[in-house]
Design a protein around this motif. Structure first.
Motif, PDB file in Angstrom:
ATOM      1  N   ASP A  92      10.701  -8.789 -10.603  1.00  6.58           N
ATOM      2  CA  ASP A  92      11.832  -9.707 -10.781  1.00  6.58           C
ATOM      3  C   ASP A  92      12.928  -9.056 -11.629  1.00  6.58           C
ATOM      4  O   ASP A  92      14.121  -9.238 -11.368  1.00  6.58           O
ATOM      5  CB  ASP A  92      11.376 -11.008 -11.466  1.00  6.58           C
ATOM      6  N   PHE A 116      10.958 -15.719  -0.865  1.00  9.42           N
ATOM      7  CA  PHE A 116      10.781 -15.646  -2.318  1.00  9.42           C
ATOM      8  C   PHE A 116      12.075 -16.112  -2.982  1.00  9.42           C
ATOM      9  O   PHE A 116      13.130 -15.528  -2.747  1.00  9.42           O
ATOM     10  CB  PHE A 116      10.466 -14.195  -2.667  1.00  9.42           C
ATOM     11  N   TYR A 119      15.328 -14.027  -5.183  1.00  6.95           N
ATOM     12  CA  TYR A 119      16.443 -13.217  -4.683  1.00  6.95           C
ATOM     13  C   TYR A 119      17.773 -13.965  -4.859  1.00  6.95           C
ATOM     14  O   TYR A 119      18.742 -13.420  -5.390  1.00  6.95           O
ATOM     15  CB  TYR A 119      16.274 -12.889  -3.185  1.00  6.95           C
ATOM     16  N   THR A 161      10.982  -8.645   2.999  1.00  8.77           N
ATOM     17  CA  THR A 161       9.737  -8.758   2.243  1.00  8.77           C
ATOM     18  C   THR A 161       8.598  -8.329   3.156  1.00  8.77           C
ATOM     19  O   THR A 161       8.407  -8.935   4.214  1.00  8.77           O
ATOM     20  CB  THR A 161       9.511 -10.212   1.768  1.00  8.77           C
ATOM     21  N   ASN A 165       6.017 -12.994   1.774  1.00  9.12           N
ATOM     22  CA  ASN A 165       5.468 -14.130   1.047  1.00  9.12           C
ATOM     23  C   ASN A 165       6.277 -15.349   1.468  1.00  9.12           C
ATOM     24  O   ASN A 165       7.500 -15.309   1.328  1.00  9.12           O
ATOM     25  CB  ASN A 165       5.628 -13.859  -0.459  1.00  9.12           C
ATOM     26  N   ALA A 194       5.950  -6.109  -2.957  1.00  6.47           N
ATOM     27  CA  ALA A 194       5.071  -6.637  -4.009  1.00  6.47           C
ATOM     28  C   ALA A 194       3.595  -6.627  -3.585  1.00  6.47           C
ATOM     29  O   ALA A 194       2.706  -6.490  -4.424  1.00  6.47           O
ATOM     30  CB  ALA A 194       5.497  -8.058  -4.379  1.00  6.47           C
ATOM     31  N   TYR A 195       3.353  -6.758  -2.273  1.00  3.33           N
ATOM     32  CA  TYR A 195       1.966  -6.829  -1.780  1.00  3.33           C
ATOM     33  C   TYR A 195       1.561  -5.618  -0.958  1.00  3.33           C
ATOM     34  O   TYR A 195       0.581  -5.674  -0.209  1.00  3.33           O
ATOM     35  CB  TYR A 195       1.801  -8.107  -0.924  1.00  3.33           C
ATOM     36  N   THR A 219       5.364  -3.777  -7.855  1.00  2.00           N
ATOM     37  CA  THR A 219       4.950  -4.494  -9.068  1.00  2.00           C
ATOM     38  C   THR A 219       3.515  -4.180  -9.472  1.00  2.00           C
ATOM     39  O   THR A 219       2.698  -3.809  -8.625  1.00  2.00           O
ATOM     40  CB  THR A 219       5.096  -6.020  -8.863  1.00  2.00           C
ATOM     41  N   SER A 221       1.951  -6.694 -10.872  1.00  2.00           N
ATOM     42  CA  SER A 221       1.462  -8.075 -11.028  1.00  2.00           C
ATOM     43  C   SER A 221       0.363  -8.450 -10.045  1.00  2.00           C
ATOM     44  O   SER A 221      -0.398  -9.379 -10.308  1.00  2.00           O
ATOM     45  CB  SER A 221       2.612  -9.066 -10.813  1.00  2.00           C
ATOM     46  N   LYS A 222       0.306  -7.805  -8.904  1.00  2.00           N
ATOM     47  CA  LYS A 222      -0.596  -8.283  -7.865  1.00  2.00           C
ATOM     48  C   LYS A 222      -1.858  -7.404  -7.815  1.00  2.00           C
ATOM     49  O   LYS A 222      -2.802  -7.669  -8.535  1.00  2.00           O
ATOM     50  CB  LYS A 222       0.152  -8.342  -6.527  1.00  2.00           C
ATOM     51  N   ARG A 230       4.137  -8.649 -17.207  1.00  2.00           N
ATOM     52  CA  ARG A 230       5.491  -8.496 -16.677  1.00  2.00           C
ATOM     53  C   ARG A 230       5.907  -7.028 -16.625  1.00  2.00           C
ATOM     54  O   ARG A 230       6.679  -6.538 -17.460  1.00  2.00           O
ATOM     55  CB  ARG A 230       6.534  -9.297 -17.509  1.00  2.00           C
TER      56      ARG A 230
HETATM   57  C1  PLP Z   1       5.013 -11.732  -6.910  1.00  2.00           C
HETATM   58  C2  PLP Z   1       6.222 -11.303  -6.181  1.00  2.00           C
HETATM   59  C3  PLP Z   1       7.186 -10.452  -6.747  1.00  2.00           C
HETATM   60  C4  PLP Z   1       7.208  -9.900  -8.108  1.00  2.00           C
HETATM   61  O1  PLP Z   1       6.644 -10.445  -9.108  1.00  2.00           O
HETATM   62  P1  PLP Z   1       6.719  -9.833 -10.576  1.00  2.00           P
HETATM   63  O2  PLP Z   1       5.592 -10.516 -11.217  1.00  2.00           O
HETATM   64  O3  PLP Z   1       8.073 -10.176 -11.119  1.00  2.00           O
HETATM   65  O4  PLP Z   1       6.543  -8.361 -10.465  1.00  2.00           O
HETATM   66  C5  PLP Z   1       8.248 -10.043  -5.977  1.00  2.00           C
HETATM   67  N1  PLP Z   1       8.378 -10.444  -4.718  1.00  2.00           N
HETATM   68  C6  PLP Z   1       7.489 -11.234  -4.136  1.00  2.00           C
HETATM   69  C7  PLP Z   1       7.682 -11.607  -2.724  1.00  2.00           C
HETATM   70  C8  PLP Z   1       6.390 -11.713  -4.848  1.00  2.00           C
HETATM   71  O5  PLP Z   1       5.549 -12.558  -4.262  1.00  2.00           O
END
Ligand code: PLP
Length: 361
Positions: A92, A116, A119, A161, A165, A194-195, A219, A221-222, A230
């Motif tokens: 993000d 998402f 954006y 994306t 998502n 991200a995925y 990221t 995060s996943k 973060r």
């Molecule tokens: C989870 C996610 C992100 C990024 O998440 P951060 O936790 O900010 O890194 C970005 N794009 C999509 C589509 C996501 O699902």
């Protein structure tokens, strides 16, 4: 005193947290199965956890070396110059940096719908506006260059994306290339990966050597299980990579986050195991759920349940938290994240019982 007119700024609607839901329901958070935010059910690498503990005594110092080390490690991983790696607080944060680097007031972005929400939020924060291209359920959420070009009207930034998502659909590499070749010179294509760890596709980062109008978001995060810290990054073409120094928020990626990300990168086994587990879970969800689902390349599965709000609320009362996709623009659907084997089986059992009781429209 009033803030500026924020009426066009829709707040972000996150998946609900276990503690919140447990409080509402008077339950123990440990009895809840949280499959609403696409987190890694196996947590972070033990090496990352150790790095976090080890970094605790150094938090009085601004993150300088750790940020440089992480940038260099990522540049080596992707075979890029270090300037091309923009480390940020989550992906993000990179969305904000790219928006700051690209948008003049009044400029527009083009984004997928459903999609998402950050954006367009970021575009609006930066005095821009957002248009949408439709990724349609009727076409099983297929994503192609033509689909985007049908709506494209010279926007400054175009978001793709992949895996998408909340649907799990891919945006094939050839289609990304075709799009990059078709848009106007001033348009940047941002590929949100991200995925990507869960998909068996080459990263669009490989396209950066041939295109100066593609940037890629990644990221920790996943698949890396560091959502709470973060930390993320973007990869950008060399020709304008130096813009980072002018747009980034100083020290926004914390010392602990940079250290943990470095340790997580050094433990590819943990990512591999997490990905294998997610692949098992998404196959299980698709095979066992008694409602229509879509093929997913991510760590989640989209399911058509009739009334997403009613079904997710009923599941929550039984301690299974899933994501109602109404806020994404898919009111008939829920998104179920890949859990551990036990969590995933429990979610299937509860959901199948609910949909057999609630009429599915
Ligand atoms: C989870 C996610 C992100 C990024 O998440 P951060 O936790 O900010 O890194 C970005 N794009 C999509 C589509 C996501 O699902």
């Amino acid at each position: 005193m009033q803030p500026r007119d924020l009426s066009a700024h829709a707040p972000y609607v996150p998946g609900r947290g276990t503690e919140e839901v447990a409080r509402d329901l008077g339950l123990d958070p440990d009895d809840l199965t949280k499959l609403s935010s696409n987190e890694n059910p196996h947590g972070a690498s033990p090496k990352a956890v150790e790095a976090i503990e080890d970094a605790a005594p150094t938090v009085s110092v601004y993150p300088k070396t750790s940020h440089t080390d992480l940038t260099e490690e990522l540049a080596a991983k992707w075979d890029l110059e270090s300037e091309q790696v923009w480390v940020s607080p989550g992906a993000d944060g990179s969305i904000d940096y790219l928006t700051r680097a690209m948008l003049e007031p009044g400029d527009e972005i083009l984004e997928p719908h459903p999609g998402f929400s950050y954006y367009s939020m970021s575009a609006r924060y930066h005095h821009g506006d957002a248009n949408q291209y439709e990724v349609s359920k009727a076409a099983d959420f297929e994503q192609t260059a033509d689909l985007v070009l049908d709506t494209y009207d010279g926007e400054r930034m175009v978001y793709l994306t992949t895996p998408h998502n909340p649907t799990g659909a891919l945006f094939p590499t050839e289609e990304i290339e075709e799009l990059a070749e078709s848009v106007d010179d001033h348009t940047l294509i941002i590929v949100d990966e991200a995925y990507a760890e869960y998909a068996d596709e080459p990263s669009a980062i490989e396209l950066l050597s041939d295109y100066d109008n593609i940037a890629v978001l990644r990221t920790f995060s996943k698949a890396y299980g560091l959502a709470g810290l973060r930390i993320g990054y973007s990869c950008v073409p060399e020709s304008w990579a130096d813009a980072y120094a002018r747009v980034n928020t100083p020290f926004a990626a914390s010392e602990i986050a940079c250290r943990a990300a470095l340790a997580a990168l050094a433990d590819p086994d943990h990512v591999e195991k997490s990905v294998e587990s997610a692949k098992w879970a998404r196959d299980y969800l698709r095979a066992e759920l008694d409602v229509p689902t879509w093929e997913s390349a991510g760590n989640f599965v989209l399911a058509e349940v009739g009334d997403g709000t009613a079904v997710s609320e009923a599941a929550q009362r039984e301690g299974v938290i899933i994501r109602d996709c109404t806020s994404f623009g898919l009111p008939g659907c829920v998104r179920v994240s890949c859990g551990t084997e036990e969590q995933t089986k429990r979610a299937v059992e509860v959901l199948n019982r609910i949909v057999s009781e609630v009429p599915t429209a």
